[in-house]
Design a protein around this motif. Structure first.
Motif, PDB file in Angstrom:
ATOM      1  N   ASP A  94       6.723  50.497  66.462  1.00 50.19           N
ATOM      2  CA  ASP A  94       7.280  51.699  65.835  1.00 50.19           C
ATOM      3  C   ASP A  94       7.666  52.761  66.860  1.00 50.19           C
TER       4      ASP A  94
ATOM      5  N   LEU B 144       9.290  52.221  69.492  1.00 46.43           N
ATOM      6  CA  LEU B 144      10.496  51.770  70.174  1.00 46.43           C
ATOM      7  C   LEU B 144      11.725  51.919  69.283  1.00 46.43           C
ATOM      8  N   ASP B 145      12.871  52.031  69.906  1.00 44.83           N
ATOM      9  CA  ASP B 145      14.147  52.059  69.190  1.00 44.83           C
ATOM     10  C   ASP B 145      14.710  50.636  69.201  1.00 44.83           C
ATOM     11  N   LEU B 146      14.598  49.946  68.086  1.00 43.10           N
ATOM     12  CA  LEU B 146      15.038  48.550  68.028  1.00 43.10           C
ATOM     13  C   LEU B 146      16.532  48.403  68.270  1.00 43.10           C
ATOM     14  N   ASP B 147      17.293  49.441  67.999  1.00 43.18           N
ATOM     15  CA  ASP B 147      18.739  49.380  68.238  1.00 43.18           C
ATOM     16  C   ASP B 147      19.067  49.220  69.721  1.00 43.18           C
ATOM     17  N   GLU B 148      18.123  49.574  70.574  1.00 43.20           N
ATOM     18  CA  GLU B 148      18.342  49.516  72.019  1.00 43.20           C
ATOM     19  C   GLU B 148      17.750  48.262  72.653  1.00 43.20           C
TER      20      GLU B 148
ATOM     21  N   ARG C 123      13.202  42.586  62.443  1.00 42.82           N
ATOM     22  CA  ARG C 123      13.832  43.337  61.348  1.00 42.82           C
ATOM     23  C   ARG C 123      13.715  42.591  60.027  1.00 42.82           C
TER      24      ARG C 123
END
Length: 299
Positions: free
Chosen positions: A78, A80-84, A190
């Motif tokens: 949580d 972390l930015d998964l988009d990156e 995801r």
């Protein structure tokens, strides 16, 4: 590939620095975006150790209590930015990465359908540490109760634990693997969601791999990636061994239902009972815990 690392700590200061020091070399060939140290209210100086490794992009997350392994992983993810990111490497603080060892796992995840990649795991002396598992079943539980897990794991596909060294020589899919080191693809994360926090410790990785498989995601073993794992004390600590056994039965019953769960329970109970009669201390604790699972100790 862009990879982040999540390390769960609980009074791990004595091993954490060695793990962190191995990351720069282990991550050669990938972009190491972040290193999250998710701490379960350690009483030692884990977080101080994490912050003094200045050449790493370290993020510390304090859970404020000993919430368990799965909960700490979820807190780390949580943060972390998964988009990156393309993947997240979940490792124990008592792991040491060989140079360039993340790249082979990252390459595995480029193949469609592979959601989890796991390495060849060794003991500190360089010997094989069996880490791969077949799918749990009543038949395998019976066989392991009668002849023991180590021998069963060497005879074809009879045992759940894979102990035949020859099976570690080539890559391939397995039902699950020890949670000490797992590279997780972001698309899979995801889709299948967080780790199951109802398993405080042990069987959370089994549940995660099997749930991923339910959705079509493979757990893939890659021997070209090597990691040293000092190892915990579930094999010597009666309380931890009892928790491991109880959670193993709990997960099987949850996934397979009461009739199959009852048969599995009896097989495991038989095996632990036989080894308890032979004088094995951790089996005595496990046998007692199976009879009274509500009284199992939690840290």
């Amino acid at each position: 590939m862009r990879v982040a690392v999540v390390i769960v700590t609980y009074n791990s200061a004595d091993v954490l620095e060695g793990c962190l020091r191995s990351l720069a070399s282990g991550a050669r060939g990938v972009e190491l975006a972040a290193v999250v140290v998710a701490d379960n209210a350690s009483a030692d100086d884990c977080l101080t150790v994490a912050k003094r490794v200045a050449d790493l992009p370290v993020i510390t997350v304090q859970l404020g209590r000993n919430a368990g392994y799965a909960a700490a992983i979820n807190a780390g993810v949580d943060a972390l930015d998964l988009d990156e990111l393309d993947a997240i490497y979940v490792i124990n603080p008592d792991c040491r990465l060989a140079s360039g060892s993340i790249v082979p796992l990252a390459e595995c995840l480029k193949t469609p359908g592979r959601g989890i990649a796991v390495p060849y795991m060794v003991n500190p002396d360089g010997s094989l540490q069996p880490s791969l598992r077949r799918r749990p079943s009543v038949r395998r539980a019976v066989v392991e109760a009668v002849i023991g897990g180590d021998l069963a794991g060497r005879l074809g596909r009879l045992g759940e634990l894979v102990t035949n060294p020859r099976e570690y020589e080539r890559p391939g899919p397995f039902a699950w693997a020890t949670g000490a080191a797992m590279l997780l693809s972001v698309p899979m994360i995801r889709e299948i969601g967080p780790w199951d926090e109802s398993f405080f410790l042990y069987s959370e990785e089994t549940e995660y791999c099997l749930r991923a498989a339910d959705r079509g995601w493979l757990t893939w073993y890659e021997p070209a990636s090597v990691i040293e794992h000092i190892g915990g004390d579930s094999g010597t600590n009666p309380a931890l061994a009892a928790l491991l056994i109880v959670n193993k039965v709990k997960l099987f019953r949850r996934r397979r239902g009461r009739p199959a769960g009852a048969a599995y329970y009896l097989a495991v109970l038989l095996g632990e009972g036989a080894r308890a009669l032979a004088g094995r201390k951790i089996s005595k604790a496990s046998f007692a815990a199976l009879l009274r699972p509500s009284e199992v100790w939690l840290p």
